[in-house]
Write a protein that holds these residues in place. Structure first.
Motif, mmCIF file in Angstrom:
data_model
loop_
_atom_site.group_PDB
_atom_site.id
_atom_site.type_symbol
_atom_site.label_atom_id
_atom_site.label_comp_id
_atom_site.label_asym_id
_atom_site.label_seq_id
_atom_site.Cartn_x
_atom_site.Cartn_y
_atom_site.Cartn_z
ATOM 1 N N THR A 11 26.360 24.821 47.824
ATOM 2 C CA THR A 11 26.515 26.156 47.271
ATOM 3 C C THR A 11 25.170 26.851 47.177
ATOM 4 O O THR A 11 24.140 26.232 47.012
ATOM 5 N N GLU A 17 28.086 32.604 48.292
ATOM 6 C CA GLU A 17 28.405 31.185 48.332
ATOM 7 C C GLU A 17 27.519 30.427 49.315
ATOM 8 O O GLU A 17 27.052 29.332 49.036
ATOM 9 N N TYR A 18 27.270 31.004 50.487
ATOM 10 C CA TYR A 18 26.443 30.354 51.505
ATOM 11 C C TYR A 18 25.451 31.360 52.069
ATOM 12 O O TYR A 18 25.719 32.543 52.127
ATOM 13 N N ASN A 62 31.290 35.164 53.206
ATOM 14 C CA ASN A 62 30.317 35.027 52.133
ATOM 15 C C ASN A 62 28.927 34.638 52.608
ATOM 16 O O ASN A 62 28.046 34.404 51.785
#
Length: 168
Positions: A11, A17-18, A62
């Motif tokens: 994470t 998130e990435y 993300n």
């Protein structure tokens, strides 16, 4: 990545998130991809490597940086092609929103011309997918296939790394 034998994700502590999404055909590039992944994680970069239990399209949405690792069998995976199409879609959509999502293609044991569909390697792979798909009651539409072809052509116009040009 499609059909990875080792799936991992980390994470991102910096917001999304990435930071990086890797798209690759596992059997072709697993050693190289694992090396990249381990190096980035060592420096605190969050990287998404797909496995069966994760949601790659959500991870693409993300992520900020997309690295498709094109190999001889990349286009034989509809998962890889779907991921690539989503990366291209997001990079254009986010440009319009003033955000920057970057695609950095890596050519592993293939040349950019293979990806441009100028040479039969990837075109044959998509055709073979079409034949296999016909056996599965036409799972993918002609629109899907055209989307894959357009995504390949779009990414092939992006300057990337041709690994054969580097010795180490």
């Amino acid at each position: 990545m499609a059909n990875s034998e080792t799936g991992t994700s980390t994470t991102n502590r910096l917001g999304g998130e990435y930071q990086v999404f890797l798209s690759f055909r596992g059997p072709d590039t697993l050693t190289f991809t694992n090396f990249l992944h381990q190096a980035w994680v060592k420096f605190g970069i969050s990287v998404f490597i797909d496995d069966e239990g994760l949601r790659p399209l959500q991870a693409i949405d993300n992520s900020k940086l997309y690295i498709p690792i094109f190999s001889k069998n990349y286009a034989s995976s509809h998962w890889c092609l779907d991921e690539l199409a989503r990366m291209v879609e997001n990079s254009f959509k986010h440009k319009e929103d003033g955000k920057e999502n970057v695609i950095l293609p890596t050519f592993y044991d293939v040349k950019p011309d293979d990806v441009k569909l100028n040479i039969v390697l990837y075109e044959d792979a998509i055709s073979n997918l079409e034949q296999n798909i016909e056996d599965q009651k036409n799972k993918f539409s002609s629109k899907d296939k055209e989307t894959w072809r357009q995504a390949l052509k779009e990414v092939s116009r992006t300057k990337g790394w041709e690994l054969k040009k580097y010795q180490s």
